[in-house]
Design an enzyme around this catalytic site. Structure first.
Site, mmCIF file in Angstrom:
data_model
loop_
_atom_site.group_PDB
_atom_site.id
_atom_site.type_symbol
_atom_site.label_atom_id
_atom_site.label_comp_id
_atom_site.label_asym_id
_atom_site.label_seq_id
_atom_site.Cartn_x
_atom_site.Cartn_y
_atom_site.Cartn_z
ATOM 1 N N ALA A 299 0.836 -1.201 0.000
ATOM 2 C CA ALA A 299 0.000 0.000 0.000
ATOM 3 C C ALA A 299 0.872 1.251 0.000
ATOM 4 O O ALA A 299 1.788 1.389 0.806
ATOM 5 C CB ALA A 299 -0.913 -0.004 1.226
ATOM 6 N N CYS B 180 -1.853 -9.029 5.799
ATOM 7 C CA CYS B 180 -1.516 -7.683 6.259
ATOM 8 C C CYS B 180 -1.783 -7.550 7.758
ATOM 9 O O CYS B 180 -2.893 -7.841 8.226
ATOM 10 C CB CYS B 180 -2.335 -6.638 5.510
ATOM 11 S SG CYS B 180 -1.962 -4.943 6.037
ATOM 12 N N LYS C 18 -2.383 -14.925 0.103
ATOM 13 C CA LYS C 18 -1.147 -14.562 0.805
ATOM 14 C C LYS C 18 -1.446 -14.454 2.294
ATOM 15 O O LYS C 18 -2.393 -13.773 2.696
ATOM 16 C CB LYS C 18 -0.592 -13.240 0.275
ATOM 17 C CG LYS C 18 0.788 -12.864 0.830
ATOM 18 C CD LYS C 18 1.341 -11.638 0.100
ATOM 19 C CE LYS C 18 2.779 -11.351 0.507
ATOM 20 N NZ LYS C 18 2.888 -10.792 1.867
ATOM 21 N N ASN D 256 8.045 -15.466 0.950
ATOM 22 C CA ASN D 256 8.114 -14.016 1.150
ATOM 23 C C ASN D 256 8.735 -13.713 2.506
ATOM 24 O O ASN D 256 8.421 -14.375 3.495
ATOM 25 C CB ASN D 256 6.702 -13.424 1.044
ATOM 26 C CG ASN D 256 6.646 -11.929 1.316
ATOM 27 O OD1 ASN D 256 5.770 -11.465 2.039
ATOM 28 N ND2 ASN D 256 7.544 -11.156 0.761
ATOM 29 N N ARG E 233 9.858 -5.211 0.901
ATOM 30 C CA ARG E 233 10.684 -4.095 1.357
ATOM 31 C C ARG E 233 12.070 -4.085 0.718
ATOM 32 O O ARG E 233 12.699 -3.027 0.603
ATOM 33 C CB ARG E 233 10.798 -4.126 2.882
ATOM 34 C CG ARG E 233 9.485 -3.790 3.594
ATOM 35 C CD ARG E 233 9.642 -3.851 5.098
ATOM 36 N NE ARG E 233 9.989 -5.195 5.550
ATOM 37 C CZ ARG E 233 10.610 -5.450 6.690
ATOM 38 N NH1 ARG E 233 10.948 -4.468 7.499
ATOM 39 N NH2 ARG E 233 10.872 -6.701 7.033
#
Length: 336
Positions: free
Chosen positions: A15, A100, A139, A200, A225
């Site tokens: 986001a 998230c 995910k 991930n 990141r």
């Protein structure tokens, strides 16, 4: 690796980060697939133009993956169908966000909160899968809290509900982004399901990518990141996975040049919203000579000219330190 729906190295949905400019630069550097920013199913259902804008493609961008978040099966299914209809061949696949950990997301029952409600999570997967023709993936994280690893069982439930693949972030939701990702959890998920598994967490260099593949056996990997201010990570990862010599890390001059391009692409697409470049610029200049002073000025940049002025000063600072054409130490060490 056999790939994850045909893609080996993927830019994760973030986001406020994976905008059209970053996606373009990462694809240039070798990313096989890029996600748009994650999209609210509820926002789409209200015909929110700000939300729909997140699905816009850059000129020349042929395919993207889209990640939806929400907790209402019917809304998720209807908006997934709308995305498929609107995007057509530009859509690679749809992902459902169940990982998230942000408070504003989980407080509404979205994101990683769904790991605490696996039956609802499965119902969402089933509803979305029944509404679209494109592949549907999920995910999620290692689990909700420490000592509560539920990812392998959760993955099996999502597979049974119809998921075509799963992506696992090796941290618990309550960890947020602290500590290290547990890659062994990704291996356990890989052993638990038949669908492709994407790993991930903490891939910031070619060496990291090779280590994740060796430890987990994952079919692909997703970089988040590690790509912030560092599109070069994709060229390094692709080379390392292929067993080829890795490209040299970018010099200070190359890093500033990429930051300028990013700002120019945002200006062309976003106009006054170029203020979004502030955080990207912070990541690009981290560790460079003069970066500490530059950060204060970047916080007030509101035009392409403002950013260019700061970048010019950083280049001059690099020349004074004899670092203009030298590799960036942070990138060389894979610590961005």
């Amino acid at each position: 690796m056999d790939g994850f729906l045909g893609y080996d190295v993927i830019l994760a949905p973030m986001a406020g980060v994976t905008d059209v400019a970053l996606r373009a630069l990462c694809r240039e550097q070798g990313a096989d697939m890029c996600f748009t920013e994650m999209v609210s199913a509820k926002g789409l259902s209200f015909a929110n133009e700000k939300t729909r804008h997140l699905l816009a493609l850059a000129p020349g961008e042929d395919k993207v993956a889209v990640q939806l978040f929400g907790h209402e099966p019917e809304v998720m299914a209807s908006q997934a169908a709308w995305i498929e209809q609107e995007m057509g061949e530009s859509l690679a696949y749809l992902d459902i966000n169940m990982g998230c950990p942000a408070r504003k997301i989980v407080s509404k029952g979205d994101g990683s909160a769904l790991m605490k409600a696996p039956d609802l999570a499965a119902a969402i997967v089933g509803a979305v899968k029944g509404a679209v023709q494109h592949p549907v993936t999920v995910k999620f994280r290692r689990g909700w809290g420490p000592d509560e690893e539920t990812a392998p069982q959760f993955a099996r439930q999502m597979e049974a509900a119809g998921a075509d693949g799963v992506t696992v972030h090796g941290r618990f939701a309550l960890q947020m982004y602290h500590g290290s990702a547990d890659w062994d959890c990704i291996r356990r998920v890989k052993e638990a399901v038949q669908v492709p598994v994407c790993g991930n967490g903490d891939v910031r260099s070619g060496a990291d990518a090779v280590a994740m593949r060796q430890r987990t056996g994952c079919d692909a990997m997703m970089i988040a990141r590690g790509a912030e201010g560092n599109p070069w990570v994709f060229s390094q990862v692709k080379a390392a996975l292929a067993g080829n010599p890795q490209p040299a890390p970018p010099t200070v001059a190359e890093r500033i040049a990429m930051a300028r391009r990013h700002a120019q692409l945002l200006q062309q697409r976003e106009g006054r919203n170029i203020v979004r470049m502030r955080k990207h610029a912070m990541w690009y200049v981290a560790g460079l000579p003069g970066a500490a002073n530059a950060r204060g000025r970047l916080n007030y940049c509101s035009s392409l000219e403002d950013f260019d002025a700061v970048f010019d000063e950083l280049l001059e600072e690099a020349r004074l330190h004899g670092a203009y054409g030298q590799p960036d130490a942070c990138a060389a060490m894979g610590k961005r």
